[in-house]
Design an enzyme around this catalytic site. Structure first.
Site, short mmCIF file in Angstrom:
data_model
loop_
_atom_site.label_atom_id
_atom_site.label_comp_id
_atom_site.label_asym_id
_atom_site.label_seq_id
_atom_site.Cartn_x
_atom_site.Cartn_y
_atom_site.Cartn_z
N CYS A 28 129.82 -19.82 -8.68
CA CYS A 28 130.07 -18.42 -8.36
C CYS A 28 131.56 -18.16 -8.49
CB CYS A 28 129.60 -18.12 -6.93
SG CYS A 28 129.97 -16.45 -6.34
N CYS B 72 130.74 -13.45 -14.18
CA CYS B 72 129.90 -13.72 -13.02
C CYS B 72 128.73 -14.56 -13.51
CB CYS B 72 129.39 -12.40 -12.41
SG CYS B 72 128.12 -12.58 -11.14
#
Length: 264
Positions: free
Chosen positions: A75, A186
């Site tokens: 992440c 992302c």
């Protein structure tokens, strides 16, 4: 000394990190994997850095308790907010982190204009600013926060008309300004790569870091003589609704699996 057969722990705010997990499974087929989707707290991109650091601490402690030999922070937002502290807390644990692919994008662009799709948290972070200063001094970088996109991917909505319209609203202005290279900043976003490839001209390059993270993990395990050689297993955990995650696994992971509840 960690056991070669011990698992690798991988986590994300939700199911986006499965894009990284797929790359790890492809390149390290003998490694057993633990994946935790912190879906009760998704999206991280709209949370405060301290909130995210606390989630990182809780999840890392869980993986250490499970005997993980390495940790992958799959992440970008969690990396920006929490990975420095995790490395201080667990100095002996190999920790591999994500960051937007600014360096390869800056090298790849022909027009000198690079676009970045990412969460608000990633784009506002000091780590991202440092990446731009270090690698993008000679290119123009257009950043675009993508509110709502993570939630669509969490629901398995990878190609609806609404998702198409959302993406085009973000990328068309970039294209109009000469962008020829687009960073998927992302770990959720590689799942909409096929849709972006439909929507964008063929000469637009899409860059993410999942494969690079898998290669880095392999290097770190090899340096420590921790590469596994036997049969691998995968276990999935979710702090939100395990049944909801189980429904999207065939779409995002490619097969069905049991999802265990992670109380948080």
């Amino acid at each position: 000394m960690a056991d070669c057969a011990a698992p690798v722990g991988v986590f994300d705010s939700g199911v986006g990190g499965l894009s990284v997990l797929r790359e790890i499974r492809q390149r390290l087929p003998h490694e057993s994997l633990l994946y935790l989707a912190d879906s009760a707290h998704v999206p991280y991109g709209e949370k405060s850095p301290e909130y995210i650091r606390e989630r990182c601490r809780v999840i890392a402690a869980f993986f250490v308790e499970k005997g993980a030999k390495a940790l992958v922070v799959a992440c970008n937002t969690a990396t920006a907010a929490g990975v420095t502290e995790l490395r201080e807390l667990y100095p002996q644990l190999p920790i591999i982190a994500m960051e937007p692919a600014v360096k390869p994008a800056a090298l790849a662009t022909r027009s000198g204009v690079v676009g970045v799709l990412a969460t608000t948290g990633t784009l506002k972070s000091a780590k991202f600013a440092a990446l731009l200063d270090r690698f993008a001094a000679d290119v123009r970088v257009i950043t675009q926060p993508c509110p709502g996109l993570v939630e669509r991917i969490e629901a398995g909505d990878l190609e609806s008309a609404d998702t198409r319209a959302m993406l085009m609203g973000w990328v068309e202005p970039m294209l109009a300004q000469g962008c020829d290279t687009l960073i998927l900043g992302c770990t959720h976003y590689p799942f909409i790569r096929p849709l972006l490839q439909q929507l964008l001209p063929n000469d637009i390059r899409l860059i993410d870091t999942g494969a690079a993270v898998a290669r880095h993990l392999r290097e770190m395990l090899a340096e420590r003589h921790l590469l596994a050689s036997g049969d691998a297993t995968q276990r999935f955990y979710c702090s939100g609704d395990p049944q909801r995650m189980a429904r999207v696994l065939p779409i995002l992971w490619g097969e069905n699996a049991v999802v265990e509840f992670f109380p948080s």
